[in-house]
Motif scaffolding. Structure first.
Motif, PDB file in Angstrom:
ATOM      1  N   GLU A 143      82.787 -20.686  11.991  1.00 24.42           N
ATOM      2  CA  GLU A 143      82.841 -20.256  13.385  1.00 24.42           C
ATOM      3  C   GLU A 143      84.075 -19.392  13.607  1.00 24.42           C
ATOM      4  OE1 GLU A 143      83.444 -23.735  16.048  1.00 24.42           O
ATOM      5  OE2 GLU A 143      83.397 -24.902  14.209  1.00 24.42           O
ATOM      6  N   TYR A 144      83.949 -18.459  14.525  1.00 26.06           N
ATOM      7  CA  TYR A 144      85.058 -17.558  14.799  1.00 26.06           C
ATOM      8  C   TYR A 144      84.973 -17.041  16.229  1.00 26.06           C
ATOM      9  CZ  TYR A 144      81.781 -13.616  14.159  1.00 26.06           C
ATOM     10  OH  TYR A 144      80.736 -12.713  14.274  1.00 26.06           O
ATOM     11  N   VAL A 145      86.059 -16.440  16.666  1.00 24.89           N
ATOM     12  CA  VAL A 145      86.107 -15.817  17.985  1.00 24.89           C
ATOM     13  C   VAL A 145      86.092 -14.315  17.785  1.00 24.89           C
ATOM     14  CG1 VAL A 145      87.436 -15.486  20.098  1.00 24.89           C
ATOM     15  CG2 VAL A 145      87.375 -17.735  18.995  1.00 24.89           C
ATOM     16  N   ASP A 146      85.083 -13.649  18.339  1.00 26.34           N
ATOM     17  CA  ASP A 146      85.003 -12.204  18.220  1.00 26.34           C
ATOM     18  C   ASP A 146      86.260 -11.594  18.851  1.00 26.34           C
ATOM     19  OD1 ASP A 146      84.324  -9.406  19.339  1.00 26.34           O
ATOM     20  OD2 ASP A 146      82.648  -9.800  17.987  1.00 26.34           O
ATOM     21  N   PRO A 147      87.011 -10.806  18.093  1.00 30.93           N
ATOM     22  CA  PRO A 147      88.292 -10.289  18.616  1.00 30.93           C
ATOM     23  C   PRO A 147      88.138  -9.337  19.796  1.00 30.93           C
ATOM     24  CG  PRO A 147      87.766  -9.271  16.506  1.00 30.93           C
ATOM     25  CD  PRO A 147      86.779 -10.374  16.701  1.00 30.93           C
ATOM     26  N   ILE A 148      86.951  -8.761  19.964  1.00 29.37           N
ATOM     27  CA  ILE A 148      86.721  -7.818  21.074  1.00 29.37           C
ATOM     28  C   ILE A 148      86.140  -8.535  22.288  1.00 29.37           C
ATOM     29  CG2 ILE A 148      85.551  -5.721  21.827  1.00 29.37           C
ATOM     30  CD1 ILE A 148      87.719  -5.237  19.761  1.00 29.37           C
ATOM     31  N   THR A 149      85.018  -9.225  22.084  1.00 28.78           N
ATOM     32  CA  THR A 149      84.315  -9.863  23.205  1.00 28.78           C
ATOM     33  C   THR A 149      84.884 -11.236  23.563  1.00 28.78           C
ATOM     34  OG1 THR A 149      82.675 -10.975  21.807  1.00 28.78           O
ATOM     35  CG2 THR A 149      82.223  -8.682  22.447  1.00 28.78           C
ATOM     36  N   LYS A 150      85.652 -11.839  22.633  1.00 28.95           N
ATOM     37  CA  LYS A 150      86.204 -13.188  22.790  1.00 28.95           C
ATOM     38  C   LYS A 150      85.101 -14.251  22.796  1.00 28.95           C
ATOM     39  CE  LYS A 150      90.093 -11.115  23.076  1.00 28.95           C
ATOM     40  NZ  LYS A 150      90.910 -10.971  21.846  1.00 28.95           N
ATOM     41  N   GLU A 151      83.924 -13.877  22.360  1.00 31.65           N
ATOM     42  CA  GLU A 151      82.823 -14.833  22.268  1.00 31.65           C
ATOM     43  C   GLU A 151      83.044 -15.765  21.076  1.00 31.65           C
ATOM     44  OE1 GLU A 151      77.944 -14.878  21.629  1.00 31.65           O
ATOM     45  OE2 GLU A 151      79.073 -12.984  21.583  1.00 31.65           O
ATOM     46  N   HIS A 152      82.776 -17.056  21.287  1.00 30.56           N
ATOM     47  CA  HIS A 152      82.847 -18.051  20.211  1.00 30.56           C
ATOM     48  C   HIS A 152      81.517 -18.025  19.461  1.00 30.56           C
ATOM     49  CE1 HIS A 152      83.038 -22.592  19.034  1.00 30.56           C
ATOM     50  NE2 HIS A 152      83.241 -21.797  18.002  1.00 30.56           N
ATOM     51  N   ILE A 153      81.554 -17.604  18.217  1.00 24.87           N
ATOM     52  CA  ILE A 153      80.329 -17.409  17.436  1.00 24.87           C
ATOM     53  C   ILE A 153      80.267 -18.404  16.296  1.00 24.87           C
ATOM     54  CG2 ILE A 153      79.053 -15.790  15.968  1.00 24.87           C
ATOM     55  CD1 ILE A 153      80.330 -13.527  17.616  1.00 24.87           C
ATOM     56  N   ILE A 154      79.115 -19.025  16.134  1.00 27.76           N
ATOM     57  CA  ILE A 154      78.882 -19.978  15.054  1.00 27.76           C
ATOM     58  C   ILE A 154      77.888 -19.378  14.062  1.00 27.76           C
ATOM     59  CG2 ILE A 154      77.922 -22.233  14.444  1.00 27.76           C
ATOM     60  CD1 ILE A 154      78.933 -23.268  17.130  1.00 27.76           C
ATOM     61  N   VAL A 155      78.275 -19.352  12.790  1.00 29.51           N
ATOM     62  CA  VAL A 155      77.402 -18.857  11.726  1.00 29.51           C
ATOM     63  C   VAL A 155      76.983 -20.060  10.886  1.00 29.51           C
ATOM     64  CG1 VAL A 155      77.178 -17.292   9.769  1.00 29.51           C
ATOM     65  CG2 VAL A 155      78.688 -16.686  11.674  1.00 29.51           C
ATOM     66  N   PRO A 156      75.745 -20.527  11.022  1.00 33.17           N
ATOM     67  CA  PRO A 156      75.311 -21.699  10.255  1.00 33.17           C
ATOM     68  C   PRO A 156      75.295 -21.398   8.758  1.00 33.17           C
ATOM     69  CG  PRO A 156      73.808 -21.229  12.072  1.00 33.17           C
ATOM     70  CD  PRO A 156      74.687 -20.032  11.918  1.00 33.17           C
ATOM     71  N   ASP A 157      75.654 -22.399   7.965  1.00 33.77           N
ATOM     72  CA  ASP A 157      75.508 -22.260   6.524  1.00 33.77           C
ATOM     73  C   ASP A 157      74.031 -22.238   6.165  1.00 33.77           C
ATOM     74  OD1 ASP A 157      78.236 -22.324   6.151  1.00 33.77           O
ATOM     75  OD2 ASP A 157      78.311 -24.437   5.553  1.00 33.77           O
ATOM     76  N   VAL A 158      73.738 -21.741   4.996  1.00 30.25           N
ATOM     77  CA  VAL A 158      72.398 -21.828   4.433  1.00 30.25           C
ATOM     78  C   VAL A 158      72.516 -22.595   3.122  1.00 30.25           C
ATOM     79  CG1 VAL A 158      71.666 -19.650   5.463  1.00 30.25           C
ATOM     80  CG2 VAL A 158      72.613 -19.664   3.144  1.00 30.25           C
TER      81      VAL A 158
END
Length: 215
Positions: A143-158
């Protein structure tokens, strides 16, 4: 961060050489912080906001990681069993670095079920990052915070291998600071490499992306 499909067969063959090492690690006997109980303390929204509010007061490193690094460290000398594991990992990392043309290995961590790495931003080690993540069941996430939009984004593992590529900026690059964390409920590993934080590094990362996705 961009998720890149891994289609290059030569790369897959190199990555799969790591798999026996992940399964060899005995987390019960290894020396590392095994306290899983504070996972929410280091991964929840309040802690994320706290780290982000620190600005330069945050040194870029994660405050806690429940996992083991497959790298030469003093702790390994206390456990002869792992010396061979680390030596084999170093050989494989050198092979993968040679294939990818990256500048250096940034991380080689193996996480047990319940493992995690706390929120941090790597502002102390900026550059174009390439993360190869393997998950035994796909039950985990980056998971990370988009540096531009400040959106908290979750990338699920596969289940199996996954690749993510992105730029980690410095405090002089406020619009490129990459706050991130990861957790897992199953055996998981991340082998990360870096390119220089310049135009050449950017171009090389773009060429590598093409190579990784080439079938």
């Amino acid at each position: 961060m961009r998720t890149i499909p891994i289609r290059n067969q030569e790369l897959i063959e190199i990555l799969d050489k790591f798999l026996p090492l992940f399964h060899i690690v005995d987390f019960e006997t290894a020396s590392f912080d095994k306290d899983y109980s504070d996972i929410e303390q280091y991964l929840d929204e309040d802690y994320r906001k706290y780290i982000m509010s620190q600005g330069r007061g945050h040194n870029g490193y994660p405050a806690k990681m429940v996992g083991l690094e497959l790298a030469p460290k003093d702790v390994w000398s206390l456990e002869p069993y792992y010396n061979d594991v680390v030596d084999r990992a170093e050989t494989l990392k050198a092979e993968l670095q040679g294939w990818s043309g990256t500048r250096q290995n940034a991380l080689s961590a193996v996480y047990p079920a319940g493992g995690y790495i706390s929120w941090h931003n790597n502002a102390n080690a900026s550059g174009y990052n390439v993360l190869f993540t393997w998950s035994s069941e796909g039950d985990g996430q980056f998971e990370y915070v988009d540096p531009i939009t400040k959106e908290h984004i979750i990338v699920p593992d596969v289940k199996g291998w996954q690749c993510k590529v992105g730029y980690y900026g410095t405090y002089e690059e406020r619009d490129k600071l990459m706050y991130h964390a990861a957790r897992t409920n199953c055996l998981r590993s991340t082998i990360a490499f870096m390119f220089n934080p310049d135009e050449t590094g950017r171009q090389m990362s773009e060429m590598l992306i093409e190579d990784i996705a080439e079938s």
